[in-house]
Motif scaffolding. Structure first.
Motif, PDB file in Angstrom:
ATOM      1  N   PHE A   4       0.821  -1.198   0.000  1.00 18.30           N
ATOM      2  CA  PHE A   4       0.000   0.000   0.000  1.00 18.30           C
ATOM      3  C   PHE A   4       0.859   1.253   0.000  1.00 18.30           C
ATOM      4  O   PHE A   4       1.976   1.245   0.494  1.00 18.30           O
ATOM      5  CB  PHE A   4      -0.918   0.036   1.228  1.00 18.30           C
ATOM      6  CG  PHE A   4      -1.643  -1.251   1.442  1.00 18.30           C
ATOM      7  CD1 PHE A   4      -2.650  -1.635   0.575  1.00 18.30           C
ATOM      8  CD2 PHE A   4      -1.310  -2.084   2.487  1.00 18.30           C
ATOM      9  CE1 PHE A   4      -3.318  -2.836   0.752  1.00 18.30           C
ATOM     10  CE2 PHE A   4      -1.970  -3.284   2.679  1.00 18.30           C
ATOM     11  CZ  PHE A   4      -2.971  -3.663   1.812  1.00 18.30           C
ATOM     12  N   ARG A   5       0.267   2.324  -0.507  1.00 13.93           N
ATOM     13  CA  ARG A   5       0.927   3.635  -0.524  1.00 13.93           C
ATOM     14  C   ARG A   5      -0.165   4.687  -0.448  1.00 13.93           C
ATOM     15  O   ARG A   5      -1.274   4.481  -0.934  1.00 13.93           O
ATOM     16  CB  ARG A   5       1.714   3.764  -1.815  1.00 13.93           C
ATOM     17  CG  ARG A   5       2.644   4.942  -1.920  1.00 13.93           C
ATOM     18  CD  ARG A   5       3.990   4.616  -1.257  1.00 13.93           C
ATOM     19  NE  ARG A   5       4.775   5.809  -1.168  1.00 13.93           N
ATOM     20  CZ  ARG A   5       5.693   6.167  -2.047  1.00 13.93           C
ATOM     21  NH1 ARG A   5       5.964   5.397  -3.082  1.00 13.93           N
ATOM     22  NH2 ARG A   5       6.351   7.283  -1.894  1.00 13.93           N
ATOM     23  N   ILE A   6       0.144   5.829   0.155  1.00 15.60           N
ATOM     24  CA  ILE A   6      -0.805   6.937   0.270  1.00 15.60           C
ATOM     25  C   ILE A   6      -0.138   8.210  -0.233  1.00 15.60           C
ATOM     26  O   ILE A   6       0.974   8.542   0.202  1.00 15.60           O
ATOM     27  CB  ILE A   6      -1.243   7.186   1.721  1.00 15.60           C
ATOM     28  CG1 ILE A   6      -1.820   5.934   2.348  1.00 15.60           C
ATOM     29  CG2 ILE A   6      -2.255   8.337   1.794  1.00 15.60           C
ATOM     30  CD1 ILE A   6      -1.983   6.042   3.850  1.00 15.60           C
ATOM     31  N   VAL A   7      -0.828   8.900  -1.140  1.00 15.91           N
ATOM     32  CA  VAL A   7      -0.404  10.234  -1.550  1.00 15.91           C
ATOM     33  C   VAL A   7      -1.584  11.174  -1.375  1.00 15.91           C
ATOM     34  O   VAL A   7      -2.742  10.755  -1.444  1.00 15.91           O
ATOM     35  CB  VAL A   7       0.121  10.282  -3.007  1.00 15.91           C
ATOM     36  CG1 VAL A   7       1.377   9.429  -3.164  1.00 15.91           C
ATOM     37  CG2 VAL A   7      -0.942   9.874  -4.006  1.00 15.91           C
ATOM     38  N   TYR A   8      -1.275  12.430  -1.145  1.00 17.99           N
ATOM     39  CA  TYR A   8      -2.334  13.411  -0.974  1.00 17.99           C
ATOM     40  C   TYR A   8      -1.910  14.752  -1.559  1.00 17.99           C
ATOM     41  O   TYR A   8      -0.726  15.025  -1.745  1.00 17.99           O
ATOM     42  CB  TYR A   8      -2.709  13.586   0.506  1.00 17.99           C
ATOM     43  CG  TYR A   8      -1.610  14.204   1.345  1.00 17.99           C
ATOM     44  CD1 TYR A   8      -1.536  15.590   1.502  1.00 17.99           C
ATOM     45  CD2 TYR A   8      -0.656  13.411   1.962  1.00 17.99           C
ATOM     46  CE1 TYR A   8      -0.530  16.158   2.254  1.00 17.99           C
ATOM     47  CE2 TYR A   8       0.352  13.979   2.722  1.00 17.99           C
ATOM     48  CZ  TYR A   8       0.418  15.350   2.861  1.00 17.99           C
ATOM     49  OH  TYR A   8       1.418  15.924   3.608  1.00 17.99           O
ATOM     50  N   ALA A  30       2.194   8.797   4.706  1.00 19.39           N
ATOM     51  CA  ALA A  30       1.404   9.519   3.708  1.00 19.39           C
ATOM     52  C   ALA A  30       2.298  10.590   3.105  1.00 19.39           C
ATOM     53  O   ALA A  30       2.927  11.363   3.826  1.00 19.39           O
ATOM     54  CB  ALA A  30       0.175  10.149   4.356  1.00 19.39           C
ATOM     55  N   ASP A  31       2.377  10.635   1.779  1.00 12.38           N
ATOM     56  CA  ASP A  31       3.276  11.559   1.096  1.00 12.38           C
ATOM     57  C   ASP A  31       2.504  12.643   0.345  1.00 12.38           C
ATOM     58  O   ASP A  31       1.547  12.344  -0.376  1.00 12.38           O
ATOM     59  CB  ASP A  31       4.149  10.808   0.088  1.00 12.38           C
ATOM     60  CG  ASP A  31       5.095   9.838   0.763  1.00 12.38           C
ATOM     61  OD1 ASP A  31       5.863  10.281   1.644  1.00 12.38           O
ATOM     62  OD2 ASP A  31       5.074   8.645   0.414  1.00 12.38           O
ATOM     63  N   ASP A  35       5.950  16.816  -2.864  1.00 11.03           N
ATOM     64  CA  ASP A  35       7.291  16.284  -2.601  1.00 11.03           C
ATOM     65  C   ASP A  35       7.734  15.307  -3.680  1.00 11.03           C
ATOM     66  O   ASP A  35       8.798  14.713  -3.578  1.00 11.03           O
ATOM     67  CB  ASP A  35       7.329  15.597  -1.228  1.00 11.03           C
ATOM     68  CG  ASP A  35       7.055  16.580  -0.100  1.00 11.03           C
ATOM     69  OD1 ASP A  35       7.361  17.781  -0.266  1.00 11.03           O
ATOM     70  OD2 ASP A  35       6.526  16.157   0.942  1.00 11.03           O
ATOM     71  N   ASN A  36       6.909  15.108  -4.700  1.00  8.75           N
ATOM     72  CA  ASN A  36       7.192  14.182  -5.804  1.00  8.75           C
ATOM     73  C   ASN A  36       7.636  12.804  -5.333  1.00  8.75           C
ATOM     74  O   ASN A  36       8.703  12.323  -5.718  1.00  8.75           O
ATOM     75  CB  ASN A  36       8.267  14.770  -6.725  1.00  8.75           C
ATOM     76  CG  ASN A  36       7.667  15.331  -7.970  1.00  8.75           C
ATOM     77  OD1 ASN A  36       6.558  14.979  -8.346  1.00  8.75           O
ATOM     78  ND2 ASN A  36       8.403  16.215  -8.604  1.00  8.75           N
ATOM     79  N   LEU A  45      -2.866   1.965  -4.253  1.00 11.56           N
ATOM     80  CA  LEU A  45      -2.474   3.341  -3.982  1.00 11.56           C
ATOM     81  C   LEU A  45      -3.714   4.107  -3.533  1.00 11.56           C
ATOM     82  O   LEU A  45      -4.725   4.136  -4.238  1.00 11.56           O
ATOM     83  CB  LEU A  45      -1.896   3.991  -5.248  1.00 11.56           C
ATOM     84  CG  LEU A  45      -1.622   5.494  -5.173  1.00 11.56           C
ATOM     85  CD1 LEU A  45      -0.554   5.803  -4.122  1.00 11.56           C
ATOM     86  CD2 LEU A  45      -1.216   6.023  -6.544  1.00 11.56           C
ATOM     87  N   PHE A  46      -3.631   4.709  -2.361  1.00 11.13           N
ATOM     88  CA  PHE A  46      -4.690   5.589  -1.874  1.00 11.13           C
ATOM     89  C   PHE A  46      -4.350   7.006  -2.310  1.00 11.13           C
ATOM     90  O   PHE A  46      -3.257   7.494  -2.024  1.00 11.13           O
ATOM     91  CB  PHE A  46      -4.799   5.535  -0.344  1.00 11.13           C
ATOM     92  CG  PHE A  46      -5.333   4.236   0.172  1.00 11.13           C
ATOM     93  CD1 PHE A  46      -6.697   4.013   0.264  1.00 11.13           C
ATOM     94  CD2 PHE A  46      -4.463   3.233   0.568  1.00 11.13           C
ATOM     95  CE1 PHE A  46      -7.185   2.806   0.744  1.00 11.13           C
ATOM     96  CE2 PHE A  46      -4.944   2.027   1.044  1.00 11.13           C
ATOM     97  CZ  PHE A  46      -6.304   1.809   1.134  1.00 11.13           C
ATOM     98  N   ILE A  47      -5.269   7.640  -3.020  1.00 11.30           N
ATOM     99  CA  ILE A  47      -5.114   9.029  -3.429  1.00 11.30           C
ATOM    100  C   ILE A  47      -6.134   9.847  -2.648  1.00 11.30           C
ATOM    101  O   ILE A  47      -7.339   9.636  -2.776  1.00 11.30           O
ATOM    102  CB  ILE A  47      -5.340   9.200  -4.949  1.00 11.30           C
ATOM    103  CG1 ILE A  47      -4.272   8.427  -5.737  1.00 11.30           C
ATOM    104  CG2 ILE A  47      -5.322  10.684  -5.314  1.00 11.30           C
ATOM    105  CD1 ILE A  47      -4.469   8.476  -7.249  1.00 11.30           C
TER     106      ILE A  47
END
Length: 141
Positions: A4-8, A30-31, A35-36, A45-47
């Motif tokens: 899993f990954r989270i970007v916001y 959470a990124d 910050d690319n 991927l959670f957006i």
């Protein structure tokens, strides 16, 4: 492959608050898309993003355009919206063009100026965390 990954992307810090709560629940960082963050292979991927003037933030759209379908198996979206009616349609369209499936989208209560002030609140954030945990458990099966 990372599970899993989270970007916001955020203007009001609401999406950051939601993304960090999901990250805490899933024990991942959470990124901010500003910050690319480099995207390795990921199962889900959670957006997390908000709707501003009827649209997702330009920096979130640019980040989504940079995603590689060979690295991102599927996406779940969490959307903060004052009207609690509008999803991230442009993000969804970009993902469809890239052939990255969107498994589900949760639209949670946001706020704008005095409209729905105080949202997202604890209940809204709990709803987003429960959504993410449920989806992550489905991927683990």
């Amino acid at each position: 492959m990372s599970r899993f990954r989270i970007v916001y992307a955020t203007k009001t810090r609401h999406s950051k608050k939601i993304a960090q709560a999901i990250g805490n629940a899933l024990n991942i960082q959470a990124d901010n898309v500003l910050d690319n963050p480099v995207m390795g292979e990921v199962d889900l991927l959670f957006i997390v993003g908000g709707i501003y003037g009827g649209e997702s933030l330009a920096e979130l759209l640019a980040y989504v355009k940079s995603l590689d379908r060979e690295k991102v198996a599927r996406v779940a979206m969490v959307t903060s919206c004052a009207a609690k009616k509008q999803g991230q349609d442009t993000v969804r369209k970009l993902l469809k063009e890239k052939e990255i499936p969107v498994v589900e989208e949760l639209i949670c209560q946001g706020s704008f100026l005095f409209m729905k002030m105080g949202h997202p609140n604890k209940n809204d954030i709990r709803e987003a965390v429960d959504f993410a945990v449920r989806l992550s458990e489905g991927i683990n099966e």
